[in-house]
Motif scaffolding. Sequence first.
Motif, mmCIF file in Angstrom:
data_model
loop_
_atom_site.group_PDB
_atom_site.id
_atom_site.type_symbol
_atom_site.label_atom_id
_atom_site.label_comp_id
_atom_site.label_asym_id
_atom_site.label_seq_id
_atom_site.Cartn_x
_atom_site.Cartn_y
_atom_site.Cartn_z
ATOM 1 N N TRP A 1 0.749 -1.094 -0.116
ATOM 2 C CA TRP A 1 0.142 -0.035 -0.082
ATOM 3 C C TRP A 1 0.819 1.284 0.112
ATOM 4 O O TRP A 1 1.775 1.393 0.685
ATOM 5 C CB TRP A 1 -0.821 -0.172 1.174
ATOM 6 N N GLN A 2 0.642 2.113 -0.799
ATOM 7 C CA GLN A 2 1.321 3.594 -0.999
ATOM 8 C C GLN A 2 0.667 4.342 0.196
ATOM 9 O O GLN A 2 -0.281 4.483 0.515
ATOM 10 C CB GLN A 2 1.326 4.168 -2.079
ATOM 11 N N GLY A 3 1.719 5.009 0.763
ATOM 12 C CA GLY A 3 1.396 6.136 1.577
ATOM 13 C C GLY A 3 1.168 5.765 3.157
ATOM 14 O O GLY A 3 1.255 6.505 4.007
ATOM 15 N N ILE A 4 1.594 4.389 3.423
ATOM 16 C CA ILE A 4 1.580 4.064 4.961
ATOM 17 C C ILE A 4 3.096 3.758 4.993
ATOM 18 O O ILE A 4 3.641 2.669 4.341
ATOM 19 C CB ILE A 4 0.744 2.909 5.167
ATOM 20 N N ALA A 5 3.684 4.262 6.440
ATOM 21 C CA ALA A 5 5.216 3.824 6.568
ATOM 22 C C ALA A 5 5.202 2.821 7.542
ATOM 23 O O ALA A 5 4.579 2.638 8.465
ATOM 24 C CB ALA A 5 5.677 5.219 6.902
ATOM 25 N N CYS B 1 -7.700 10.288 4.117
ATOM 26 C CA CYS B 1 -8.045 10.317 2.831
ATOM 27 C C CYS B 1 -9.039 9.143 2.225
ATOM 28 O O CYS B 1 -10.058 9.453 1.641
ATOM 29 C CB CYS B 1 -6.714 9.754 1.887
ATOM 30 N N ARG B 2 -9.166 8.126 2.936
ATOM 31 C CA ARG B 2 -10.053 7.051 2.347
ATOM 32 C C ARG B 2 -11.180 7.416 3.019
ATOM 33 O O ARG B 2 -12.549 7.236 2.370
ATOM 34 C CB ARG B 2 -9.911 5.722 3.508
ATOM 35 N N THR C 1 1.146 8.389 9.242
ATOM 36 C CA THR C 1 0.636 7.913 7.948
ATOM 37 C C THR C 1 -0.431 7.069 8.056
ATOM 38 O O THR C 1 -1.236 7.076 6.840
ATOM 39 C CB THR C 1 2.311 7.120 7.305
ATOM 40 N N GLY D 1 -3.280 9.583 8.169
ATOM 41 C CA GLY D 1 -3.564 10.070 6.933
ATOM 42 C C GLY D 1 -4.323 9.408 6.065
ATOM 43 O O GLY D 1 -5.090 9.639 5.102
ATOM 44 N N PHE D 2 -3.934 7.980 5.946
ATOM 45 C CA PHE D 2 -4.435 6.932 4.828
ATOM 46 C C PHE D 2 -5.783 7.160 5.441
ATOM 47 O O PHE D 2 -6.913 7.058 4.370
ATOM 48 C CB PHE D 2 -3.733 5.832 5.126
ATOM 49 N N CYS E 1 -12.837 10.372 0.536
ATOM 50 C CA CYS E 1 -12.755 10.144 -0.870
ATOM 51 C C CYS E 1 -14.208 9.722 -1.403
ATOM 52 O O CYS E 1 -14.612 9.038 -0.451
ATOM 53 C CB CYS E 1 -11.767 9.186 -1.275
#
Length: 173
Positions: free
Chosen positions: A138-142, A160-161, A153, A156-157, A164
Amino acid sequence: MVYKFACRGFPCNPYELERLYKYCANPHVPHRDRITAFMLLIEMRSFAQHLDTSLQDRTMRLLLDDPAYWDIPNPITRPEDMAFVERLHIPARYLRTKDDGTTALRVMRAPDPKKPFDLEQLAQYALIYGRPGLENTWQGIAVDFAYRMHWRTLFGFALCRALCANSAGKTTL
């Protein structure tokens, strides 16, 4: 427990805002829940500040204008508080990525879309199906290879979820 006070994550009316603020300020509340409540209030204030006043609702106006909400107590005191999921245990039955034919593969249910900020469930799901080393990271999660996930992160994910727009009949994660 945070979602008992703000059912949709962010407070939708002044009553939910007051209850979430008191929950965040209560020293007898579990530390992780206080951090979650704090992050919800801070993020709401952050995006309310960037909205035109004509687009702000009563809750946003109250959060920005009432001096009682200007100093939100910050429960984040140590660097490890930011690593929300320090070392989450992943059951071995979920670590297999291919069917070896000997046993049935286990499948974890996707996080409930009605609780977009249930970060522990989202973290476990992300580590099982999107951890480093898999084809579909998954992009955007550290996340590191010790399965430690960075709190901000993940939040933030989830934010955004939650914000959206999903197509009718489709769910995204």
